[in-house]
Motif scaffolding. Structure first.
Motif, PDB file in Angstrom:
ATOM      1  N   LEU A  65       0.870  -1.179   0.000  1.00  0.00           N
ATOM      2  CA  LEU A  65       0.000   0.000   0.000  1.00  0.00           C
ATOM      3  C   LEU A  65       0.903   1.224   0.000  1.00  0.00           C
ATOM      4  O   LEU A  65       1.651   1.456   0.956  1.00  0.00           O
ATOM      5  CB  LEU A  65      -0.909   0.010   1.228  1.00  0.00           C
ATOM      6  CG  LEU A  65      -1.796  -1.226   1.456  1.00  0.00           C
ATOM      7  CD1 LEU A  65      -2.654  -1.034   2.699  1.00  0.00           C
ATOM      8  CD2 LEU A  65      -2.661  -1.508   0.238  1.00  0.00           C
ATOM      9  N   GLU A 106      -6.638   2.974  -1.352  1.00  0.00           N
ATOM     10  CA  GLU A 106      -5.416   2.322  -1.831  1.00  0.00           C
ATOM     11  C   GLU A 106      -5.512   0.812  -1.659  1.00  0.00           C
ATOM     12  O   GLU A 106      -5.059   0.045  -2.517  1.00  0.00           O
ATOM     13  CB  GLU A 106      -4.207   2.880  -1.077  1.00  0.00           C
ATOM     14  CG  GLU A 106      -2.879   2.162  -1.339  1.00  0.00           C
ATOM     15  CD  GLU A 106      -2.341   2.334  -2.744  1.00  0.00           C
ATOM     16  OE1 GLU A 106      -1.252   1.806  -3.021  1.00  0.00           O
ATOM     17  OE2 GLU A 106      -3.011   2.970  -3.594  1.00  0.00           O
ATOM     18  N   ARG A 107      -6.118   0.365  -0.578  1.00  0.00           N
ATOM     19  CA  ARG A 107      -6.298  -1.072  -0.351  1.00  0.00           C
ATOM     20  C   ARG A 107      -7.142  -1.696  -1.455  1.00  0.00           C
ATOM     21  O   ARG A 107      -6.803  -2.766  -1.981  1.00  0.00           O
ATOM     22  CB  ARG A 107      -6.947  -1.294   1.023  1.00  0.00           C
ATOM     23  CG  ARG A 107      -7.167  -2.747   1.401  1.00  0.00           C
ATOM     24  CD  ARG A 107      -7.718  -2.846   2.823  1.00  0.00           C
ATOM     25  NE  ARG A 107      -8.063  -4.223   3.150  1.00  0.00           N
ATOM     26  CZ  ARG A 107      -9.227  -4.791   2.860  1.00  0.00           C
ATOM     27  NH1 ARG A 107     -10.176  -4.093   2.264  1.00  0.00           N
ATOM     28  NH2 ARG A 107      -9.454  -6.058   3.181  1.00  0.00           N
TER      29      ARG A 107
END
Length: 228
Positions: A65, A106-107
């Motif tokens: 990440l 972002e995950r």
């Protein structure tokens, strides 16, 4: 032959680094090991290890990440699984003041990339799907570790899968990350532990960006060698 530069090994390429690691791992005599490569760069390192140990070579799909201001800086990592396992670097998140919404965005982006890689890599090389890991010795291989977030996520996923023993094997790892892994009880095999790591690529003469086709070819070769 790996060269030394100010006390640090410089490897010709990832395959050479893997061959050096294989010599160390053979001495540990792991029973029924599974070699799990972190794609893409970990695959050519892992291939000679799997050959030396006569072990299956499989992929462990993990994605870093990236921080909003610097995608190369890891604020955490996510590992494929049901459910996916997320490990966050709270110190960096706090220092950069990254909010939860940004982390989740972002995950999700990296989970989508894991899905793409599963289709592209495991779809083309089904022999690289990890076997059942419960009770097995799992050797996690990458071409280098800087912050350790990706490797930490991988190891967390393996613990959840019930492995009997997990080994992290890397040619080069930042000294502070190595100390942290050992303090947490991780079995670490590394060839170089520089105090100031810099870029992992600086420890290789050839550190070219691998494409999916190269990775698939290595996985198919490893699978064919074991069948043979």
């Amino acid at each position: 032959m790996a060269h030394m530069f100010k006390g640090t090994r410089i490897f010709r390429n990832r395959e050479e680094a893997g061959a050096w690691l294989a010599e160390r791992l053979v001495q540990l005599a792991p029973e029924r090991p599974v070699v799990l490569a972190l794609p893409r760069g970990g695959v050519p390192v892992a291939a000679p290890i799997a050959r030396a140990l006569d072990a299956p070579l499989a992929l462990l799909l993990v994605r870093k990440l990236g921080a909003p201001v610097n995608p190369e800086l890891a604020i955490g990592a996510v590992v494929d699984g049901t459910p996916p396992q997320t490990v966050l670097n709270r110190d960096i998140i706090a220092a950069l003041r990254v909010d939860e919404e940004t982390i989740e965005r972002e995950r999700q982006r990296q989970l989508a990339e894991i899905e793409r890689r599963r289709a592209a890599l495991l779809g083309a090389a089904p022999g690289a799907v990890p076997p059942p890991l419960a009770g097995r010795v799992a050797i996690v291989v990458d071409d280098g570790v800087a912050t350790g977030a990706t490797a930490a996520a991988a190891l967390a996923g393996l613990r959840r899968a019930g492995v009997a023993r997990a080994v992290l094997a890397v040619p080069v790892i930042a000294a502070d990350a190595a100390a942290r892994f050992r303090a947490e009880g991780t079995e670490l095999v590394a060839l170089s532990e520089p105090q100031a790591l810099g870029a992992v690529g600086a420890y290789y003469r050839d550190f070219h960006q691998l494409d999916d086709a190269e990775v698939v070819a290595l996985l198919k070769e490893a699978s064919a060698a074991r069948r043979g």
